[in-house]
Scaffold this motif. Structure first.
Motif, PDB file in Angstrom:
ATOM      1  N   LEU A  30       0.856  -1.393  -0.016  1.00  0.00           N
ATOM      2  CA  LEU A  30      -0.061   0.063  -0.012  1.00  0.00           C
ATOM      3  C   LEU A  30       0.905   1.311  -0.055  1.00  0.00           C
ATOM      4  CD1 LEU A  30      -2.777   1.317  -0.041  1.00  0.00           C
ATOM      5  CD2 LEU A  30      -2.812   1.227   2.506  1.00  0.00           C
ATOM      6  N   ALA A  31       1.947   1.218   0.483  1.00  0.00           N
ATOM      7  CA  ALA A  31       2.838   2.193   0.803  1.00  0.00           C
ATOM      8  C   ALA A  31       3.290   2.854  -0.850  1.00  0.00           C
ATOM      9  CB  ALA A  31       4.128   1.936   1.641  1.00  0.00           C
ATOM     10  N   TYR A  32       3.780   1.519  -1.415  1.00  0.00           N
ATOM     11  CA  TYR A  32       4.237   1.510  -2.728  1.00  0.00           C
ATOM     12  C   TYR A  32       2.943   2.070  -3.584  1.00  0.00           C
ATOM     13  CZ  TYR A  32       6.123  -0.013  -7.252  1.00  0.00           C
ATOM     14  OH  TYR A  32       6.764   0.046  -8.448  1.00  0.00           O
ATOM     15  N   LEU A  33       1.959   1.605  -3.477  1.00  0.00           N
ATOM     16  CA  LEU A  33       0.785   2.345  -4.251  1.00  0.00           C
ATOM     17  C   LEU A  33       0.536   3.641  -4.091  1.00  0.00           C
ATOM     18  CD1 LEU A  33      -1.858   1.848  -6.286  1.00  0.00           C
ATOM     19  CD2 LEU A  33      -3.007   1.168  -4.028  1.00  0.00           C
ATOM     20  N   ILE A  34       0.474   4.161  -2.874  1.00  0.00           N
ATOM     21  CA  ILE A  34       0.557   5.565  -2.572  1.00  0.00           C
ATOM     22  C   ILE A  34       1.692   6.526  -3.198  1.00  0.00           C
ATOM     23  CG2 ILE A  34       0.374   7.011  -0.581  1.00  0.00           C
ATOM     24  CD1 ILE A  34      -0.810   5.067   1.182  1.00  0.00           C
ATOM     25  N   ALA A  35       2.755   5.879  -2.870  1.00  0.00           N
ATOM     26  CA  ALA A  35       3.694   6.739  -3.482  1.00  0.00           C
ATOM     27  C   ALA A  35       3.976   6.748  -5.176  1.00  0.00           C
ATOM     28  CB  ALA A  35       5.113   6.017  -2.864  1.00  0.00           C
ATOM     29  N   THR A  36       3.624   5.718  -5.856  1.00  0.00           N
ATOM     30  CA  THR A  36       3.682   5.636  -7.290  1.00  0.00           C
ATOM     31  C   THR A  36       2.317   5.603  -8.120  1.00  0.00           C
ATOM     32  OG1 THR A  36       3.577   3.231  -7.434  1.00  0.00           O
ATOM     33  CG2 THR A  36       5.713   3.898  -6.879  1.00  0.00           C
ATOM     34  N   GLY A  37       1.197   5.380  -7.383  1.00  0.00           N
ATOM     35  CA  GLY A  37       0.107   5.411  -8.010  1.00  0.00           C
ATOM     36  C   GLY A  37      -0.312   4.090  -8.946  1.00  0.00           C
ATOM     37  N   LEU A  38       0.743   3.053  -8.634  1.00  0.00           N
ATOM     38  CA  LEU A  38       0.911   1.719  -9.383  1.00  0.00           C
ATOM     39  C   LEU A  38       0.861   0.662  -8.545  1.00  0.00           C
ATOM     40  CD1 LEU A  38       3.677   2.284 -12.006  1.00  0.00           C
ATOM     41  CD2 LEU A  38       1.282   2.286 -12.428  1.00  0.00           C
ATOM     42  N   PRO A  39       0.155  -0.253  -8.617  1.00  0.00           N
ATOM     43  CA  PRO A  39      -0.090  -1.599  -7.489  1.00  0.00           C
ATOM     44  C   PRO A  39       1.299  -2.350  -7.630  1.00  0.00           C
ATOM     45  CG  PRO A  39      -1.326  -2.016  -9.670  1.00  0.00           C
ATOM     46  CD  PRO A  39      -0.874  -0.682  -9.843  1.00  0.00           C
ATOM     47  N   ALA A  40       1.643  -2.815  -6.554  1.00  0.00           N
ATOM     48  CA  ALA A  40       3.050  -3.483  -6.533  1.00  0.00           C
ATOM     49  C   ALA A  40       2.856  -5.081  -6.916  1.00  0.00           C
ATOM     50  CB  ALA A  40       3.433  -3.545  -4.820  1.00  0.00           C
TER      51      ALA A  40
END
Length: 114
Positions: A30-40
């Motif tokens: 979720l942190a990755y999704l928030i930062a990049t806008g892309l699902p991990a």
């Protein structure tokens, strides 16, 4: 819910997404999704512009979604349990003696089905 700037600041400071997620109280994916806008999980291939986003981890973001898998090759407690079970069974003790003598070249060879 953490903001994009919060996650990116932690990542820019050298934190992994696992550490950033723990710091902000969210899973690393979720942190990755928030930062990049892309699902991990890699379900969105993204476009050329998306691959230049800040905080993007290529190509192994999938590890942020799946829990770390541990597959021990050897567990002493299980080996002890099996050893104790075999020692308590007369048929298994007899089979072990036959196998040991056959392997050592003493006694009859082991036949299929033994």
């Amino acid at each position: 819910m953490p903001r994009k700037e919060q996650v990116l600041r932690l990542v820019a400071a050298g934190h992994s997404y696992q550490e950033a997620g723990a710091e902000l109280g969210v899973p690393p994916g979720l942190a990755y999704l928030i930062a990049t806008g892309l699902p991990a999980d890699g379900s969105d291939n993204g476009s050329g512009d998306q691959w230049r986003r800040a905080g993007l981890v290529q190509p192994h973001a999938q590890r942020l979604v799946n829990p770390h898998h541990v597959n021990p090759v050897r567990r002493e407690d299980v080996l002890d349990w099996v050893r104790d079970r075999a020692a308590a069974d007369p048929q298994l003790r007899h089979a072990a003696r036959r196998r040991a003598s056959a392997v050592a070249g003493v006694g009859p060879p082991i036949e299929p089905g033994d």
